[in-house]
Design an enzyme around this catalytic site. Structure first.
Site, PDB file in Angstrom:
ATOM      1  CE  LYS A  27      -3.078  -2.255  -0.212  1.00 10.50           C
ATOM      2  NZ  LYS A  27      -3.310  -3.890  -0.304  1.00 10.50           N
TER       3      LYS A  27
HETATM    4  C1  LIG Z   1      -9.849  -3.459  -1.635  1.00 10.55           C
HETATM    5  C2  LIG Z   1      -8.962  -4.356  -1.028  1.00 10.55           C
HETATM    6  N1  LIG Z   1      -9.898  -4.149   0.422  1.00 10.55           N
HETATM    7  C3  LIG Z   1      -9.419  -4.755   1.114  1.00 10.55           C
HETATM    8  C4  LIG Z   1      -8.079  -5.363   1.938  1.00 10.55           C
HETATM    9  C5  LIG Z   1      -7.632  -6.407   2.581  1.00 10.55           C
HETATM   10  O1  LIG Z   1      -6.239  -5.401   3.090  1.00 10.55           O
HETATM   11  P1  LIG Z   1      -5.403  -6.016   4.611  1.00 10.55           P
HETATM   12  O2  LIG Z   1      -4.135  -6.892   4.092  1.00 10.55           O
HETATM   13  O3  LIG Z   1      -4.446  -5.065   5.467  1.00 10.55           O
HETATM   14  O4  LIG Z   1      -6.285  -6.991   4.988  1.00 10.55           O
HETATM   15  C6  LIG Z   1      -7.719  -5.304  -0.308  1.00 10.55           C
HETATM   16  C7  LIG Z   1      -5.406  -6.010  -0.098  1.00 10.55           C
HETATM   17  O5  LIG Z   1      -4.909  -5.534  -0.561  1.00 10.55           O
HETATM   18  C8  LIG Z   1      -7.783  -5.112  -0.678  1.00 10.55           C
HETATM   19  O6  LIG Z   1      -6.691  -4.977  -1.818  1.00 10.55           O
END
Ligand SMILES: Cc1ncc(COP(=O)(O)O)c(C=O)c1O
Length: 389
Positions: free
Chosen positions: A189
């Site tokens: 990110k």
């Molecule tokens: C659109 C979206 N939502 C949620 C997530 C989940 O993020 P995390 O890995 O911080 O839980 C991601 C992960 O890349 C994502 O791209």
């Protein structure tokens, strides 16, 4: 390793920007005597809240955990229907699925890859109890989406995994006008702590719930006990999750936040360069085609023209040392969702089409403008007559 003009031998699709300041911050916390969730996380939360302006921020172990906490707080009754775009990471929908709700899959606008207003309107007519839209690639959600759901009285939890740094007419994306926004600080990110996330909300009751819920539901976390010198194991008033962000990772986030604006500016320049090259290329289009003032520029996604063989394009780029990806495999192409989710009344035609034609190109703060030139040159060769067709 680099080749020729300093181009890396392989251009990765993503790479974290971790430098000596991040390393020093982790070392400082490691040597501090407290490496769990404590003062560093508190400071990171305050700095995030200042950055976002006028909201409360609770750090979590991931964006997924932040969505789970918001969904848990809503306490959806059995039989609830939760709308999500099918063009997303499974993490958008899994908290609703695990809560026992029915996941309703909605189509996206092929020009932005965001939830389409038509798809949402049809689903609202059939009944929705919660909407979890995605600020895809860091483009802030279309206001029409939020207004439509709000005027139908449907609570919204914003999946802002891509959208730290995005802003709309109300200011930074931060859960204003929704239940909450859930950010991801995962390794790929724009602001990373390796793994991590945050929930931003204007609802103090949700923020208080999140602070307890991320620590199993314990009424006092370990750092508070240590600080107060009280001997107590705490009480559970409501079962919670284990979803806290340790100080070692919060320390990385604090450094990343200080240098965030510079990295965002660089990303904006790279995306502008991509758009410039691809605006005249036949065979592939950058999506969204035009910039938005509040974009967080998280992903470089192109949609190939019908008839271009994506596998051959990927092979060509791969052989030129350029990594590619796919954001995303639509949820209804994944077994569990195919078998258990329901499709909204407008169908999923755009997602099905994108599943064959979308391709993600490298974008990260360590990429150079010359790398973008190279990627676009190779893409042009790949989609040209002797390339991907
Ligand atoms: C659109 C979206 N939502 C949620 C997530 C989940 O993020 P995390 O890995 O911080 O839980 C991601 C992960 O890349 C994502 O791209």
């Amino acid at each position: 390793m680099t080749v020729g003009d300093g181009r890396p031998e392989r251009i990765p699709i993503n790479a974290p920007s971790i430098g000596p300041d991040e390393l020093a911050a982790v070392q400082r916390v490691l040597g501090s005597g407290w490496i769990g969730t404590g003062p560093e996380c508190d400071r990171f939360e305050r700095e995030l809240a200042d950055h976002l302006g006028g909201v409360e921020v609770v750090c979590t172990s991931s964006c997924t955990a932040a969505i789970e906490i918001a969904v848990d707080h809503l306490g959806l009754p059995p039989g609830s229907r939760v709308g999500v775009p099918a063009w997303t990471h499974p993490a958008t929908a899994l908290p609703a699925a695990l809560s026992g709700a029915t996941v309703v899959l909605l189509d996206v606008d092929p020009d932005t890859l965001q939830l389409s207003t038509e798809s949402l309107a049809g689903a609202i007519d059939e009944g929705l109890d919660l909407l979890i839209p995605v600020h895809f690639a860091g483009r802030p959600l279309d206001r029409a989406i939020l207004d439509r759901a709000r005027s139908a009285g449907i609570p919204i939890v914003e999946d802002a995994a891509h959208a730290f740094g995005a802003s709309d007419a109300d200011g930074p994306v931060a859960g204003r006008g929704s239940v909450a926004a859930a950010f991801s600080f995962h390794a790929t990110k724009n602001l990373t702590t390796g793994e991590g996330g945050a929930l931003a909300t204007t609802d103090p009751e949700l923020a208080a719930f999140a602070r307890t819920h991320r620590h199993h539901g314990l009424d006092e976390d370990a750092w508070s006990r240590q600080r107060s010198g009280r001997w107590s194991a705490g009480d559970i008033l409501q079962p919670g999750r284990k979803a806290n962000l340790p100080d070692t990772l919060a320390a990385i986030g604090r450094v990343q936040l200080r240098s965030f604006a510079d990295r965002q500016e660089h990303r904006r320049n790279l995306v502008t360069r991509y758009r410039g090259h691809l605006s005249t290329l036949e065979g592939a289009s950058f999506v969204p085609a035009t910039p938005g003032p509040g974009d967080a520029d998280h992903l470089a996604v192109v949609v190939l023209d019908p008839g271009v063989d994506r596998d051959r394009v990927v092979e060509h780029l791969e052989s030129a040392g350029i990594s590619t990806g796919l954001h995303y495999t639509p949820l209804h192409h994944l077994t569990w969702f195919r078998e258990h989710a329901v499709v909204g009344p407008s169908g999923l035609a755009a997602c099905d089409d994108l599943a064959r034609r979308a391709l993600t190109l490298p974008l990260h703060a360590r990429l150079r403008e010359a790398d973008v030139d190279d990627v676009c040159q190779q893409l042009a060769a790949a989609v040209g007559p002797s390339g991907g067709r």
